[in-house]
Design a protein around this motif. Structure first.
Motif, mmCIF file in Angstrom:
data_model
loop_
_atom_site.group_PDB
_atom_site.id
_atom_site.type_symbol
_atom_site.label_atom_id
_atom_site.label_comp_id
_atom_site.label_asym_id
_atom_site.label_seq_id
_atom_site.Cartn_x
_atom_site.Cartn_y
_atom_site.Cartn_z
ATOM 1 N N LEU A 26 -6.591 6.063 -0.477
ATOM 2 C CA LEU A 26 -7.034 5.170 -1.541
ATOM 3 C C LEU A 26 -6.519 3.769 -1.278
ATOM 4 O O LEU A 26 -5.360 3.586 -0.924
ATOM 5 C CB LEU A 26 -6.432 5.619 -2.874
ATOM 6 C CG LEU A 26 -7.185 6.657 -3.697
ATOM 7 C CD1 LEU A 26 -6.366 6.985 -4.939
ATOM 8 C CD2 LEU A 26 -8.562 6.154 -4.090
ATOM 9 N N LEU A 27 -7.405 2.786 -1.428
ATOM 10 C CA LEU A 27 -6.938 1.400 -1.380
ATOM 11 C C LEU A 27 -7.588 0.666 -2.542
ATOM 12 O O LEU A 27 -8.814 0.593 -2.616
ATOM 13 C CB LEU A 27 -7.306 0.747 -0.037
ATOM 14 C CG LEU A 27 -6.870 -0.715 0.103
ATOM 15 C CD1 LEU A 27 -5.365 -0.873 -0.028
ATOM 16 C CD2 LEU A 27 -7.350 -1.303 1.417
ATOM 17 N N GLU A 85 -5.187 -1.785 4.794
ATOM 18 C CA GLU A 85 -5.763 -0.473 5.097
ATOM 19 C C GLU A 85 -4.783 0.352 5.927
ATOM 20 O O GLU A 85 -4.605 1.543 5.697
ATOM 21 C CB GLU A 85 -7.092 -0.632 5.862
ATOM 22 C CG GLU A 85 -8.248 -1.074 4.995
ATOM 23 C CD GLU A 85 -9.600 -1.014 5.705
ATOM 24 O OE1 GLU A 85 -10.596 -1.396 5.068
ATOM 25 O OE2 GLU A 85 -9.656 -0.590 6.892
ATOM 26 N N ALA A 86 -4.167 -0.310 6.905
ATOM 27 C CA ALA A 86 -3.235 0.408 7.782
ATOM 28 C C ALA A 86 -2.080 0.987 6.964
ATOM 29 O O ALA A 86 -1.697 2.150 7.134
ATOM 30 C CB ALA A 86 -2.701 -0.536 8.856
ATOM 31 N N THR A 87 -1.539 0.186 6.048
ATOM 32 C CA THR A 87 -0.406 0.638 5.247
ATOM 33 C C THR A 87 -0.821 1.781 4.321
ATOM 34 O O THR A 87 -0.112 2.779 4.185
ATOM 35 C CB THR A 87 0.155 -0.540 4.430
ATOM 36 O OG1 THR A 87 0.344 -1.642 5.319
ATOM 37 C CG2 THR A 87 1.475 -0.191 3.803
ATOM 38 N N ALA A 88 -1.987 1.638 3.687
ATOM 39 C CA ALA A 88 -2.446 2.683 2.757
ATOM 40 C C ALA A 88 -2.702 3.990 3.512
ATOM 41 O O ALA A 88 -2.359 5.078 3.038
ATOM 42 C CB ALA A 88 -3.708 2.220 2.033
ATOM 43 N N TYR A 89 -3.284 3.874 4.693
ATOM 44 C CA TYR A 89 -3.541 5.061 5.529
ATOM 45 C C TYR A 89 -2.233 5.750 5.892
ATOM 46 O O TYR A 89 -2.084 6.965 5.759
ATOM 47 C CB TYR A 89 -4.292 4.615 6.782
ATOM 48 C CG TYR A 89 -4.211 5.554 7.974
ATOM 49 C CD1 TYR A 89 -5.103 6.622 8.097
ATOM 50 C CD2 TYR A 89 -3.266 5.368 8.978
ATOM 51 C CE1 TYR A 89 -5.043 7.475 9.189
ATOM 52 C CE2 TYR A 89 -3.196 6.216 10.073
ATOM 53 C CZ TYR A 89 -4.085 7.261 10.170
ATOM 54 O OH TYR A 89 -4.019 8.109 11.250
ATOM 55 N N ARG A 126 1.684 10.069 5.557
ATOM 56 C CA ARG A 126 3.072 10.469 5.369
ATOM 57 C C ARG A 126 3.192 11.419 4.187
ATOM 58 O O ARG A 126 3.876 12.437 4.240
ATOM 59 C CB ARG A 126 3.926 9.218 5.142
ATOM 60 C CG ARG A 126 5.363 9.501 4.841
ATOM 61 C CD ARG A 126 6.150 8.210 4.754
ATOM 62 N NE ARG A 126 7.493 8.460 4.295
ATOM 63 C CZ ARG A 126 7.830 8.606 3.029
ATOM 64 N NH1 ARG A 126 6.918 8.508 2.091
ATOM 65 N NH2 ARG A 126 9.079 8.844 2.694
ATOM 66 N N ASN A 127 2.496 11.062 3.100
ATOM 67 C CA ASN A 127 2.536 11.906 1.907
ATOM 68 C C ASN A 127 1.992 13.307 2.206
ATOM 69 O O ASN A 127 2.550 14.317 1.787
ATOM 70 C CB ASN A 127 1.725 11.230 0.796
ATOM 71 C CG ASN A 127 2.061 11.780 -0.585
ATOM 72 O OD1 ASN A 127 3.056 12.478 -0.749
ATOM 73 N ND2 ASN A 127 1.240 11.479 -1.558
ATOM 74 N N SER A 133 9.401 0.266 8.677
ATOM 75 C CA SER A 133 9.208 0.358 7.234
ATOM 76 C C SER A 133 7.772 -0.068 6.933
ATOM 77 O O SER A 133 7.138 -0.739 7.745
ATOM 78 C CB SER A 133 10.189 -0.540 6.466
ATOM 79 O OG SER A 133 9.727 -1.880 6.465
ATOM 80 N N PHE A 134 7.275 0.359 5.769
ATOM 81 C CA PHE A 134 5.897 0.005 5.417
ATOM 82 C C PHE A 134 5.744 -1.507 5.279
ATOM 83 O O PHE A 134 4.727 -2.076 5.639
ATOM 84 C CB PHE A 134 5.479 0.704 4.126
ATOM 85 C CG PHE A 134 5.242 2.171 4.314
ATOM 86 C CD1 PHE A 134 4.246 2.604 5.178
ATOM 87 C CD2 PHE A 134 6.006 3.110 3.659
ATOM 88 C CE1 PHE A 134 4.020 3.953 5.378
ATOM 89 C CE2 PHE A 134 5.786 4.461 3.849
ATOM 90 C CZ PHE A 134 4.784 4.886 4.711
ATOM 91 N N ARG A 135 6.800 -2.145 4.771
ATOM 92 C CA ARG A 135 6.741 -3.592 4.603
ATOM 93 C C ARG A 135 6.622 -4.267 5.971
ATOM 94 O O ARG A 135 5.845 -5.197 6.169
ATOM 95 C CB ARG A 135 8.009 -4.062 3.878
ATOM 96 C CG ARG A 135 7.955 -5.472 3.355
ATOM 97 C CD ARG A 135 9.058 -5.668 2.324
ATOM 98 N NE ARG A 135 10.361 -5.293 2.878
ATOM 99 C CZ ARG A 135 11.191 -6.147 3.475
ATOM 100 N NH1 ARG A 135 10.862 -7.414 3.598
ATOM 101 N NH2 ARG A 135 12.357 -5.737 3.936
ATOM 102 N N PHE A 136 7.394 -3.749 6.928
ATOM 103 C CA PHE A 136 7.350 -4.336 8.266
ATOM 104 C C PHE A 136 6.006 -4.076 8.942
ATOM 105 O O PHE A 136 5.506 -4.922 9.700
ATOM 106 C CB PHE A 136 8.473 -3.766 9.136
ATOM 107 C CG PHE A 136 9.845 -4.244 8.724
ATOM 108 C CD1 PHE A 136 10.011 -5.462 8.079
ATOM 109 C CD2 PHE A 136 10.974 -3.474 8.985
ATOM 110 C CE1 PHE A 136 11.272 -5.905 7.692
ATOM 111 C CE2 PHE A 136 12.235 -3.903 8.602
ATOM 112 C CZ PHE A 136 12.389 -5.121 7.961
#
Lengths: 101, 482
Positions: free
Chosen positions: B111-112, B165-169, B174-175, B219-222
């Protein structure tokens, strides 16, 4: 089959990838050997094997598996005992440059 | 060209450590965090003659991930040697899979901003992790504890178009792995690592641009920052008439920039070949069927079911499925009291506030889902007012007591005794004759004042519905009488 001969440069490159230091004579000799091998393989590829399953392993075996159980066999001292150099319980190696530039 | 005329193309490779006890090819412990080189045996040290034997749980976890991600799981797969020289790789090769990986295809639906998107997968293969290099002033130090820890590499198609998109994917992937309990997904400890292949191309162009591979992002932020930086860097190069070089670049956490690693193009010739020590991995169909049948419900499926069957809004369904322990807590509470929306509100607004890291589980809470269900039921049955319910909840957090016990012990149950309420109301009317007169004169807004008085007299415990009804009766009946 002179046109398919492996070049000296190619031999040198493969040697470099395998971290092998070869003298000129060794390079030339290996080039002849590799050439003979490649020539043999080239001959094999003349066969029609379209109906043959690819072989990935010489022995028709399936992989044995093991249960996920921990058994420790070596102490740290034993692990490091063959190392030319160790420090703080770790193998010591020449500085690795990561990220360069 | 303005930046909106460029399109980014991103493909991610994820290395996920499998949660096994022992290593992929030996019985040494795979536990994270031990003293250096205390978890190394003949196989992980690459001693001559030591032979690998595969861990069946690692195979099973790879199958679990494959089925859950909709891959084709191959019952026949093969291991290959990936040859390169590096101090953290004692054998001089990594055992990986190349031509015949255990899984191909599949995808991740994520989901984004409320929109459901999908990124397809190329493959998932099993491989062993390398050791760790630690940089010291006068050399490098090598710890081989990690060498041989099982990994799955999950290779995504280059279908992502932005850092968002990359972060949401990645978060969804991971989840999912955490739901499956095959990987603990700890970016900082490196049990879930990501390399990003990034390129840009003029919007509308089909051919990909030259890509750079970003490493060292933990990290997701990075991940977000590294990809955004890299996209901007490449657009900048191209707009200045320069070329993007195909290379590996390291993300620097401190500067937020990516920098080129020394080009080792030659080192990328891995000369893969089938590992002669390892015959093909053949999975019995019964085994794969058993794995398939035991798959848990995944976050995406839960999200859908919560909306479809439980009538929750998309937002709630999303929040509740972010971590499996939260979803399980919610479901257990709903099983005990059938008010999904009521329980969802309590979980999202109150319960989650009490938990530092929901992914690690809600076991640290003093109370469980049964107590929460009871609390919501008491509110629904008007046994507790919303305000008092919060006070009861605070006590539950402290003591773990059942809400009924707390309400009884603290005398928090609403006063429903009609006689007592009528007596209090009579006093209130007697003490406020002016307001009574105004009310009867038509200023019905004063009802709020009377309710307030009643609540004050009962310290908030009068049942508000009943109190209002009785006040209305008293105020009106006296009126009729007078």
């Amino acid at each position: 089959m002179t046109d398919t001969r492996i070049t000296r440069d190619e031999v040198a490159r493969v040697a470099r990838l395998a971290r092998l230091a070869l003298s000129d004579d060794e390079l030339n000799a290996l080039r002849d050997d590799l050439d003979a091998i490649l020539g043999y393989v080239a001959k094999l590829s003349e066969l029609d094997v379209s109906e043959v399953e690819p072989t990935t392993h010489a022995i028709p075996l399936e992989m044995p598996t093991r249960r996920d159980e921990v058994v420790q066999t070596l102490s740290r001292d034993e692990v490091l005992s063959n190392a030319p150099s160790a420090e703080d319980g770790m193998f010591k190696v020449p500085t690795i440059l990561e990220g360069g530039n | 060209m303005s930046s909106s005329e460029w399109e980014a193309v991103i493909g991610l490779e994820v290395h996920a450590q499998l949660k096994t006890s022992s290593k992929l090819f030996s019985r040494e412990s795979a536990q994270y965090g031990a003293e250096p080189n205390t978890q190394v045996n003949e196989v992980c040290a690459g001693m001559p003659g030591a032979l690998p034997v595969i861990n069946e749980r690692a195979v099973e976890y790879a199958m679990v991930a494959g089925y859950a991600l909709g891959c084709e799981v191959h019952l026949w797969s093969q291991f290959a040697r990936k040859n390169y020289f590096y101090p953290d790789l004692p054998k001089g090769y990594q055992i990986s899979q190349f031509k015949h990986p255990i899984c191909t295809g599949g995808g991740v639906d994520y989901l984004l901003d409320g929109e459901l998107k999908r990124c397809n997968l190329t493959r998932i293969h099993l491989e062993e992790d390398a050791g760790k290099n630690i940089h010291a002033p006068n050399g490098s130090l090598v710890d081989l504890n990690r060498a041989g820890v099982p990994l799955i590499e999950i290779v995504g198609e280059p279908e992502l178009r932005s850092a968002d998109e990359a972060t949401a994917y990645l978060k969804e992937l991971r989840n999912i792995l955490r739901y499956l309990d095959v990987c603990d997904g700890n970016l900082e400890e490196g049990s879930f690592r990501c390399d990003a292949n990034v390129s840009v191309r003029p919007r509308g162009q089909e051919a990909f641009g030259t890509r750079a591979e970003l490493k060292n992002i933990n990290s997701f932020r990075f991940i977000q920052r590294a990809i955004d930086y890299e996209i901007a860097r490449q657009i900048d190069l191209l707009e200045n008439g320069e070329q993007v070089v195909q290379e590996t670049r390291l993300f620097n956490h401190d500067t937020g920039r990516t920098t080129s690693m020394r080009s080792k193009e030659e080192a990328h010739d891995y000369r893969y070949f089938p590992d002669p020590d390892l015959p093909p991995l053949v999975i019995a169909p019964e085994w794969s069927e058993r794995v398939k049948a035991a798959l848990p419900e995944l976050p995406g499926q839960k999200r859908e079911r919560y909306q479809r069957d439980l009538g929750l809004p998309a937002y709630d369904a999303d929040v509740l499925t972010q971590a499996r322990p939260v979803a399980e807590f919610f479901e257990a509470a709903v099983a005990a009291h059938d008010n999904p929306k009521g329980i969802a509100n309590w979980v999202m607004n109150e319960v989650l506030r009490e938990v530092d890291n929901p992914e690690e589980g809600l076991d640290a809470l003093a109370f469980g889902p049964a107590q929460l269900a009871e609390l919501v039921q008491m509110v629904d049955d008007k046994e507790l007012t919303g305000k008092i319910a919060k006070a009861v909840f605070a006590k539950m957090v402290e003591s773990g007591q059942a809400p009924t016990e707390i309400a009884d012990a603290e005398g928090l149950r609403p006063i429903r005794d009609e006689g007592r309420l009528r007596a209090l109301i009579a006093d209130i009317l007697a003490n406020n004759p002016a307001q009574v007169e105004q009310f009867r004169g038509g200023k019905t807004k004063l009802m709020g004042f009377f309710i307030g008085q009643l609540m004050q007299q009962t310290r908030g415990k009068a049942d508000p519905g009943l109190g209002r009804k009785l006040l209305m009766e008293e105020l009106n009946s006296d009126n009729e009488d007078g």
